[in-house]
Design a protein around this motif. Structure first.
Motif, PDB file in Angstrom:
ATOM      1  N   HIS A 249      32.442  25.246 -34.761  1.00 20.02           N
ATOM      2  CA  HIS A 249      33.628  25.455 -33.932  1.00 20.02           C
ATOM      3  C   HIS A 249      34.089  24.134 -33.333  1.00 20.02           C
ATOM      4  O   HIS A 249      33.361  23.147 -33.339  1.00 20.02           O
ATOM      5  N   ASP A 251      35.420  23.077 -29.566  1.00 23.57           N
ATOM      6  CA  ASP A 251      35.497  23.664 -28.230  1.00 23.57           C
ATOM      7  C   ASP A 251      36.964  23.887 -27.845  1.00 23.57           C
ATOM      8  O   ASP A 251      37.840  23.103 -28.219  1.00 23.57           O
ATOM      9  N   HIS A 306      31.546  21.386 -34.909  1.00 22.39           N
ATOM     10  CA  HIS A 306      30.094  21.270 -34.777  1.00 22.39           C
ATOM     11  C   HIS A 306      29.513  22.669 -34.712  1.00 22.39           C
ATOM     12  O   HIS A 306      30.187  23.614 -34.280  1.00 22.39           O
TER      13      HIS A 306
END
Ligand SMILES: O=C(O)CCC(=O)C(=O)O
Ligand SMILES: [Fe+2]
Length: 349
Positions: A249, A251, A306
């Motif tokens: 994802h 953030d 990540h």
């Protein structure tokens, strides 16, 4: 008193207590602590059009009272998501949620961050299937040095001192993860002038000192310097049992700013990175040893995903071109982020 709630629609399974929400009435201000079951598809965004796909936000349709037009939550990012019938949720299994459900609280007071509409059906993903068998065999050898991603900083040479790391880990474990069937993700929100809970503040101060020699002043300021622009700190504490991971994802763009710092406590794990845009870099895994620190800014924060594969071991670079298998242990990560200006306020101020 905690009690089990049958179902929560399109939400993360909203577990356990919600502590110290200042006011259950408008304006909804920052909740201090929220507790979740980690979802497999967290905050993934498509930077091309800055709009998340509903598939990637199965939980964004936070279960507000539908009549409440001005609702906002710390978990909303782009209103477009709400317009999208996030039917994607059916892809996931059922997870029962536990919410703070004081008997003296009116069930129909749908005015906090954490109420659900009546009659909602529980379907929300859990980080790992219940029968969490070791999955996704490691096919990539995780590197031991920083991946060549602009804005990614990694320091395992000067890890967080053992004593501090174990003390913070012990306190986090005792406070948030004492129940084996409890939540595995804690979000802590502050107001701009507040500090985080003491152990996390101490950890952040140490990480800031440790990172200082290897970062430019500009980057160090971005990551650590208190901001005069009304930005609040936010921390996520994730606990991973062996075999658990977190989906790749980026953030949330609309809630969090640039400059993200992560610390691995307990066991290490391999973190996977991949460019959002194909061809703009090679996907890789990076071994994050116990007590190591990582920081993301710029491209690493915005243009790369990540995540952590859900598997019970990692294959990691060894000496002289060899590789070694490292079994996963329980890992607790602490991620520090900045909220965007004003993003700590929910609802009308
Ligand atoms: O566990 C980690 O180190 C990463 C957690 C993470 O990426 C997140 O919570 O957004
Ligand atoms: Fe993340």
């Amino acid at each position: 008193m905690l009690k089990r709630k049958a179902s929560v629609q399109l939400s993360p399974s909203k577990l356990d207590e919600v502590v110290s929400i200042p006011g259950n009435k408008r304006p909804r201000l920052t909740p201090i602590i929220t507790v979740f079951e980690r979802r497999p598809a967290l905050n993934v965004v498509d930077l091309d059009d800055s709009a998340p796909s509903p598939l990637e936000y199965p939980w964004m349709e936070w279960p507000w009272d539908d009549d409440d037009d001005d609702v906002d939550s710390l978990f909303d990012e782009l209103p477009a998501v709400r317009d999208n019938p996030a039917g994607t949720v059916q892809a996931f299994g059922n997870v029962e949620g536990v919410v703070n459900d004081d008997d003296d609280e009116e069930e129909d007071e749908v005015d906090s961050l954490f109420d659900e509409p009546a009659g909602s059906q529980a379907t929300c993903p859990s980080a790992v299937p219940d029968d969490a068998a070791p999955s996704s065999p490691a096919t990539i050898v995780a590197r031991r040095t920083a991946a060549p991603i602009p804005g990614l900083y990694f320091d395992d040479l000067c890890p967080v001192p053992e004593e501090l790391a174990s003390s913070v880990l012990a306190q986090l474990t005792a406070q948030y993860f004492s129940r084996p069937d409890g939540p595995n993700q804690i979000m802590l929100f502050t107001r701009p002038s507040d500090s985080l809970p003491a152990p996390l503040d101490a950890l952040l101060a140490t990480v800031s000192d440790l990172f200082r020699p290897s970062l430019s002043k500009e980057s160090h300021d971005l990551l650590f310097a208190p901001r005069g622009d009304g930005c609040a700190r936010q921390a996520i504490v994730n606990r991973y049992a062996p075999g658990e991971g977190i989906a790749s994802h980026v953030d949330l763009l609309g809630r969090y700013g640039d400059g993200i710092v992560g610390v691995s406590l307990g066991a290490g794990c391999a973190m996977a990175f991949a460019p959002l845009e194909e061809g703009k870099g090679d996907p890789c895994e990076m071994w994050l040893p116990p007590r190591s620190m990582i920081a993301l800014e710029g491209d690493a924060r915005y243009k790369w995903t990540h995540g952590i594969a859900a598997r019970s071991y990692d294959i990691v670079q060894g000496e002289n071109g060899s590789s070694e298998r490292i079994e996963r242990g329980t890992r607790v990560s602490v991620t520090f982020r900045w909220m965007l200006p004003g993003a700590h306020v929910v609802g009308d101020a």
